[in-house]
Design an enzyme around this catalytic site. Sequence first.
Site, PDB file in Angstrom:
ATOM      1  N   LYS A  52       0.761  -1.286   0.053  1.00  0.00           N
ATOM      2  CA  LYS A  52      -0.126  -0.116   0.058  1.00  0.00           C
ATOM      3  C   LYS A  52       1.006   1.266  -0.102  1.00  0.00           C
ATOM      4  O   LYS A  52       0.585   2.127  -0.818  1.00  0.00           O
ATOM      5  CB  LYS A  52      -0.918  -0.020   1.216  1.00  0.00           C
ATOM      6  CG  LYS A  52      -1.960  -1.002   0.935  1.00  0.00           C
ATOM      7  CD  LYS A  52      -2.992  -1.405   2.413  1.00  0.00           C
ATOM      8  CE  LYS A  52      -3.852  -2.384   2.298  1.00  0.00           C
ATOM      9  NZ  LYS A  52      -4.536  -2.935   3.483  1.00  0.00           N
ATOM     10  N   GLN A  96      -4.512  -1.742   9.807  1.00  0.00           N
ATOM     11  CA  GLN A  96      -4.459  -3.093   9.193  1.00  0.00           C
ATOM     12  C   GLN A  96      -4.765  -3.871  10.078  1.00  0.00           C
ATOM     13  O   GLN A  96      -4.728  -3.973  11.438  1.00  0.00           O
ATOM     14  CB  GLN A  96      -2.882  -3.315   8.833  1.00  0.00           C
ATOM     15  CG  GLN A  96      -2.758  -4.648   7.779  1.00  0.00           C
ATOM     16  CD  GLN A  96      -3.396  -4.396   6.453  1.00  0.00           C
ATOM     17  OE1 GLN A  96      -3.569  -3.303   6.031  1.00  0.00           O
ATOM     18  NE2 GLN A  96      -3.779  -5.496   6.032  1.00  0.00           N
ATOM     19  N   ASP A 119     -11.052   2.684   4.325  1.00  0.00           N
ATOM     20  CA  ASP A 119     -11.248   1.144   4.351  1.00  0.00           C
ATOM     21  C   ASP A 119     -12.767   1.038   4.298  1.00  0.00           C
ATOM     22  O   ASP A 119     -13.257  -0.236   3.998  1.00  0.00           O
ATOM     23  CB  ASP A 119     -10.803   0.435   5.484  1.00  0.00           C
ATOM     24  CG  ASP A 119      -9.595  -0.205   5.285  1.00  0.00           C
ATOM     25  OD1 ASP A 119      -9.438  -0.597   4.310  1.00  0.00           O
ATOM     26  OD2 ASP A 119      -8.702  -0.579   6.515  1.00  0.00           O
TER      27      ASP A 119
END
Length: 293
Positions: A52, A96, A119
């Site tokens: 990412k 994460q 997200d």
Amino acid sequence: MQLLDGKLLSANIKKEIKIEVENALNKGLRRPKLAAVLVGHDPASQSYVRSKIKSCEQTGFDSDLISLDEDVTQEDLLQIIHRLNTDTLLDGYIVQLPLPAHINDEEIIRAVDPAKDVDGFHPFNMGKLSLGLETFIPATPYGILLMLERYNIKTKGKIAVVLGRSNIVGTPMALLLSRKAAYGNCTVIHTHSATIGLTNICKSADILIAAIGVPEFVKADMVKPGAIVIDVGINRVEDVNAKNGYRLVGDVDFEKVAPKCSFISPVPGGVGLMTVAALLLNTMKSYKQKHHF
Ligand code: GUN
């Protein structure tokens, strides 16, 4: 059989984003910025986050990787989240997952400012998604929709079987495919570990989305000839012949299943790369909202 080439598609999307960033810079605007919070040393999570951050560099985004010890406290993590929420130069960030067992991940996700939740995991954004309202679409299902769109695969009226009910993939994917929208309008069968008669259900699928995290779970006898198979799994299996001692396999037995399909996504080189591209698009969306374009 045609491969759904996530490598090619994600590279194209990143090129498009890079041009948008250059246009914004030419107007005198700052760069978009994404931050990632990584707790602990899980090799898979480290690898996803690295990918990412690298993609941010490739597209001209600023980025920040916040690496924390495995034993970080809930309070310290919440404090970092509050700092990210109030950073006016930050367009979006991700925490994460999975988080260590001592962390209450529900509380962490709820602490993220929904406007920076690229997200799309915050209950507010998930609620909007389930109501069919504009929001950040979680990156993996978003990446799959982009794959369908860019290969011009029509979904209307098709039977879509989704394997797996995680909050990250299975649940939003089932909602999105059933929406009255482009790349929706499917008849969705949402299956999980308590489903009975899975083989026959899978066999009815025009579109089969495998997101259960079990290596090579989907076998050839579970797939209808001509089906579109999207493999979300990224599983590390031991391989003594591999340089690092493992190889990546999906949730689909690719060798046996691929010859039966009209389209199939490979692992690696499929959905994983699309997830990263979709995350960048969500960050760009937040950036554009801030700069009113
Ligand atoms: N873990 C696995 N997939 C994801 C994802 O898309 N976002 C985050 N934050 N964690 C993940």
